[in-house]
Design a protein around this motif. Structure first.
Motif, PDB file in Angstrom:
ATOM      1  N   MET A   1       0.927  -1.237   0.236  1.00  0.00           N
ATOM      2  CA  MET A   1      -0.326  -0.402   0.290  1.00  0.00           C
ATOM      3  C   MET A   1       0.979   0.906  -0.215  1.00  0.00           C
ATOM      4  N   LYS A   2       1.685   1.301   0.899  1.00  0.00           N
ATOM      5  CA  LYS A   2       2.481   2.210   0.966  1.00  0.00           C
ATOM      6  C   LYS A   2       3.894   2.622  -0.296  1.00  0.00           C
ATOM      7  N   ASP A   3       4.153   1.210  -1.065  1.00  0.00           N
ATOM      8  CA  ASP A   3       4.841   1.435  -2.594  1.00  0.00           C
ATOM      9  C   ASP A   3       3.691   2.322  -3.859  1.00  0.00           C
ATOM     10  N   LYS A   4       2.332   2.195  -3.505  1.00  0.00           N
ATOM     11  CA  LYS A   4       1.592   2.542  -4.357  1.00  0.00           C
ATOM     12  C   LYS A   4       0.277   4.008  -4.377  1.00  0.00           C
ATOM     13  N   LEU A   5       0.747   4.917  -3.108  1.00  0.00           N
ATOM     14  CA  LEU A   5       0.597   5.409  -2.504  1.00  0.00           C
ATOM     15  C   LEU A   5       1.561   6.449  -2.904  1.00  0.00           C
ATOM     16  N   VAL A   6       3.284   6.226  -3.059  1.00  0.00           N
ATOM     17  CA  VAL A   6       4.194   7.135  -3.559  1.00  0.00           C
ATOM     18  C   VAL A   6       5.005   6.341  -4.448  1.00  0.00           C
ATOM     19  N   ALA A   7       4.496   5.662  -5.363  1.00  0.00           N
ATOM     20  CA  ALA A   7       4.674   5.189  -6.706  1.00  0.00           C
ATOM     21  C   ALA A   7       4.987   6.396  -7.409  1.00  0.00           C
ATOM     22  N   ASP A   8       4.019   7.686  -7.920  1.00  0.00           N
ATOM     23  CA  ASP A   8       4.763   8.619  -9.022  1.00  0.00           C
ATOM     24  C   ASP A   8       5.377   9.911  -7.844  1.00  0.00           C
ATOM     25  N   VAL A   9       6.419   9.383  -6.555  1.00  0.00           N
ATOM     26  CA  VAL A   9       6.930  10.715  -6.249  1.00  0.00           C
ATOM     27  C   VAL A   9       9.227  10.173  -7.287  1.00  0.00           C
ATOM     28  N   LYS A  10       8.819  10.840  -7.666  1.00  0.00           N
ATOM     29  CA  LYS A  10      10.359  11.361  -7.639  1.00  0.00           C
ATOM     30  C   LYS A  10      11.082  12.814  -7.988  1.00  0.00           C
ATOM     31  N   VAL A  11      12.480  12.631  -8.421  1.00  0.00           N
ATOM     32  CA  VAL A  11      13.662  13.883  -7.325  1.00  0.00           C
ATOM     33  C   VAL A  11      14.114  13.845  -8.555  1.00  0.00           C
ATOM     34  N   SER A  12      14.581  15.570  -8.868  1.00  0.00           N
ATOM     35  CA  SER A  12      15.634  15.861  -9.617  1.00  0.00           C
ATOM     36  C   SER A  12      16.290  15.657  -9.738  1.00  0.00           C
ATOM     37  N   PRO A  13      17.867  15.761 -10.902  1.00  0.00           N
ATOM     38  CA  PRO A  13      19.293  15.838  -9.835  1.00  0.00           C
ATOM     39  C   PRO A  13      19.388  17.227  -9.569  1.00  0.00           C
ATOM     40  N   ALA A  14      18.897  18.319  -9.652  1.00  0.00           N
ATOM     41  CA  ALA A  14      18.650  19.507  -9.000  1.00  0.00           C
ATOM     42  C   ALA A  14      17.984  19.668  -7.972  1.00  0.00           C
ATOM     43  N   ASP A  15      16.800  18.954  -7.556  1.00  0.00           N
ATOM     44  CA  ASP A  15      16.409  18.531  -5.612  1.00  0.00           C
ATOM     45  C   ASP A  15      17.339  18.221  -5.234  1.00  0.00           C
ATOM     46  N   VAL A  16      18.289  16.577  -5.765  1.00  0.00           N
ATOM     47  CA  VAL A  16      19.628  16.604  -4.361  1.00  0.00           C
ATOM     48  C   VAL A  16      20.406  17.423  -4.833  1.00  0.00           C
ATOM     49  N   ARG A  17      21.279  18.069  -5.949  1.00  0.00           N
ATOM     50  CA  ARG A  17      22.156  18.975  -5.511  1.00  0.00           C
ATOM     51  C   ARG A  17      21.707  20.309  -4.384  1.00  0.00           C
ATOM     52  N   ARG A  18      20.881  20.110  -4.075  1.00  0.00           N
ATOM     53  CA  ARG A  18      19.897  21.562  -3.504  1.00  0.00           C
ATOM     54  C   ARG A  18      20.425  20.782  -2.201  1.00  0.00           C
ATOM     55  N   TYR A  19      19.660  19.529  -2.529  1.00  0.00           N
ATOM     56  CA  TYR A  19      19.524  19.129  -1.081  1.00  0.00           C
ATOM     57  C   TYR A  19      20.645  19.112   0.299  1.00  0.00           C
ATOM     58  N   PHE A  20      21.208  18.416  -1.057  1.00  0.00           N
ATOM     59  CA  PHE A  20      23.432  18.485  -0.638  1.00  0.00           C
ATOM     60  C   PHE A  20      23.711  19.229   0.287  1.00  0.00           C
ATOM     61  N   ASN A  21      23.918  20.593  -0.739  1.00  0.00           N
ATOM     62  CA  ASN A  21      24.866  21.425  -0.472  1.00  0.00           C
ATOM     63  C   ASN A  21      23.825  22.120   0.699  1.00  0.00           C
ATOM     64  N   ALA A  22      22.621  22.224   1.210  1.00  0.00           N
ATOM     65  CA  ALA A  22      22.197  22.534   2.345  1.00  0.00           C
ATOM     66  C   ALA A  22      22.373  21.763   3.248  1.00  0.00           C
ATOM     67  N   LEU A  23      23.042  20.869   3.388  1.00  0.00           N
ATOM     68  CA  LEU A  23      23.351  20.031   4.511  1.00  0.00           C
ATOM     69  C   LEU A  23      24.357  20.219   4.755  1.00  0.00           C
ATOM     70  N   PRO A  24      24.608  20.669   6.217  1.00  0.00           N
ATOM     71  CA  PRO A  24      26.099  20.538   7.346  1.00  0.00           C
ATOM     72  C   PRO A  24      26.634  19.444   6.894  1.00  0.00           C
ATOM     73  N   ALA A  25      28.094  20.503   7.203  1.00  0.00           N
ATOM     74  CA  ALA A  25      28.756  19.117   7.235  1.00  0.00           C
ATOM     75  C   ALA A  25      28.374  17.648   7.790  1.00  0.00           C
TER      76      ALA A  25
ATOM     77  N   LEU B   1      14.803  11.006  -2.079  1.00  0.00           N
ATOM     78  CA  LEU B   1      13.796  10.617  -2.456  1.00  0.00           C
ATOM     79  C   LEU B   1      12.790   9.660  -1.418  1.00  0.00           C
ATOM     80  N   ALA B   2      13.817   9.642  -0.190  1.00  0.00           N
ATOM     81  CA  ALA B   2      13.240   8.284   0.944  1.00  0.00           C
ATOM     82  C   ALA B   2      12.303   9.866   1.706  1.00  0.00           C
ATOM     83  N   LYS B   3      12.775  10.720   1.428  1.00  0.00           N
ATOM     84  CA  LYS B   3      12.478  12.138   2.194  1.00  0.00           C
ATOM     85  C   LYS B   3      11.388  12.538   1.446  1.00  0.00           C
ATOM     86  N   GLU B   4      11.232  12.899   0.839  1.00  0.00           N
ATOM     87  CA  GLU B   4      10.163  13.134  -0.456  1.00  0.00           C
ATOM     88  C   GLU B   4       8.769  12.417  -0.142  1.00  0.00           C
TER      89      GLU B   4
END
Length: 483
Positions: free
Chosen positions: A170-194, A444-447
């Motif tokens: 059921m969880k897999d079905k609910l999040v089947a359409d969740v996607k992240v772009s390379p830009a989303d990944v870079r923004r997340y990584f750049n905002a992370l404290p060391a 992706l897991a966080k989204e």
């Protein structure tokens, strides 16, 4: 035949206990009332308040039309503590909330008509039990530790494994359409404290050569004689095939169903089993003994529909002697010596000598399905390797070949093996250039977690919820439980 989890107590027995308790209390009140009617009002006594600690069991929450019992919470607490799980916040609040959330997902799974096949349940339970056996060392040690036979474990795990699988689906079905772009990944990584950059665990690639210990002929004869006896008893009308399957079959999934597999296509069955099953024409007759990689079977036809067949079967597995395990390890020791001396490569040995059907066509390279990403990969985290393989690999250097060892494979069979460490990437802080996929999976897991959280909050608004007053002051993860 067709090719791990939190355990919670079932509800039925507990609900019965609650109903009986309620009837008993009503009877006690009527008796007390009758007695009090003969007294003057001045001497009548009020019913005393029953301390919570004296209550054997009770319904503490209702979600939709599903109850959550006090015993469910206690069982979940004990299991979590046994697994070393640490609770967020007050366990008296977080555990019933977690159970309530599970009820929401199960309810939606029923609405969406999601189903789990008995073969999937059986395979999942077998995988879990085999993992425990590998972890603890033997079937006997596992039974001693859990104070249950393997058969009892299978029965106890069935319904909870099915529910957990439905929740996952059921969880897999609910999040089947969740996607992240390379830009989303870079923004997340750049905002992370060391100090918040994730640690990538050690990852290894492993090649394997296996040898199946030979089964003694007298053991094969014993198995066949037993199956012939079963056939004779059914043919003479002394008992039914289904009864014998429930009592004696060593295929746990189908044994519960009297050996019945359900309508199945030829491609999902072992070839030898499929050939015998599809050749049956008379439901009153039983097949000859069939040998497959799982053991020895007899089969009874139930029905045919087009290109699918429904049969019952009884599976018996030969026992492997320690002498044969020692002999198989000796053969592997000789193979390893030839590889080290340069007579042939490990990869050639895996292709032409290994008994492992899953890896021999890939030069012995082991692989598994990463459940987080739903993808097949040869890059194992140490925790994802079979326990006995991980023990060997832990102290090995790249290119090393292990000493022979025995293990239980994912089909529940004892095999002997040697492994070669093909590559190792030590644990390190993730970098966007080298570990992009790892970072993408984190984002992706966080989204997905965010979407599931919002779904639960919305589902709570649409669902009838009642709880005991003592839970209404809890600091819940999800808002809206208290209405």
């Amino acid at each position: 035949m067709k090719t791990r989890t939190k355990i919670f107590c079932g509800l039925s027995a507990m609900i019965l206990a609650v109903v009986l308790s309620a009837h008993a209390k009503q009877g006690a009140r009527r008796t007390a009332a009758d007695n009090d009617s003969t007294r003057t009002p001045s001497v009548a006594k009020e019913n005393p308040v029953v301390p919570e600690t004296s209550v054997i069991d009770e319904v503490i929450w209702v979600v939709g039309d599903e109850p959550i019992l006090k015993s469910d919470v206690e069982a979940a607490r004990l299991q979590a503590e046994a697994d070393g799980h640490k609770f967020k916040g007050n366990p008296d609040c977080s555990i019933p909330e977690q159970l309530a959330v599970q009820k929401l997902f199960l309810h939606q799974a029923a609405i969406d008509s999601l189903e789990v096949s008995e073969s999937d349940i059986s395979q999942g339970i077998e995988d879990q039990i085999n993992y425990w056996i590998q972890l603890i060392g033997s079937k006997e040690k596992l039974e001693e530790y859990r104070k249950q036979s393997v058969s009892e474990m299978r029965q106890a795990m069935h319904d909870d494994f099915k529910n957990n699988r439905l929740i996952t689906m059921m969880k897999d079905k609910l999040v089947a359409d969740v996607k992240v772009s390379p830009a989303d990944v870079r923004r997340y990584f750049n905002a992370l404290p060391a100090d918040s950059i994730p640690l990538v665990p050690t990852v290894v690639e492993v090649e394997i050569i296996t040898q199946n210990p030979k089964v003694r002929q007298d053991e094969i004869n014993r198995i066949k004689d037993q199956l012939r006896e079963y056939t004779d008893r059914v043919t003479k009308g002394e008992t039914t095939f289904a009864t014998l399957a429930r009592l004696y079959s060593e295929d746990p999934g189908s044994a519960r169903q009297g050996g019945e597999l359900g309508f199945t296509g030829r491609g999902t069955l072992d070839p030898a089993f499929a050939a015998a099953a599809f050749n049956l024409t008379d439901p009153k007759k039983i097949s000859k003994i069939v040998e497959t990689e799982f053991g020895y079977h007899i089969i009874q036809l139930i029905d045919k529909r087009g290109d699918k067949v429904n049969v019952r079967h009884i599976l018996l597995k030969p026992r492997i002697s320690q002498e044969e395990i020692t002999n198989a390890e000796a053969r592997l020791d000789s193979i390893a010596a030839d590889i080290r001396s340069g007579k042939f490569t490990f990869e050639e040995g895996a292709t032409f000598i290994s008994d492992d059907k899953d890896t021999k066509n890939n030069h012995g390279l082991m692989a598994y399905t990463d459940q987080e990403n739903r993808s097949l990969t040869s890059r194992f985290r140490m925790r994802d390797l079979p326990t006995e393989v991980a023990r060997q690999v832990e102290s090995m250097k790249v290119g090393d070949i292990s000493q022979p060892f025995s293990m239980v494979n994912n089909r529940g069979k004892t095999v002997c093996a040697i492994v070669k460490l093909k590559s190792r990437v030590e644990a390190h802080k993730a970098t966007i250039t080298e570990d992009f996929q790892v970072m993408r999976n984190v984002v992706l897991a966080k989204e997905k977690e965010k979407k599931l959280h919002n779904w639960v909050v919305n589902k709570i608004k649409q669902t009838y919820v009642r709880m005991n007053d003592r839970y209404k002051g809890c600091d819940f993860e999800y808002q809206g439980w208290v209405k």
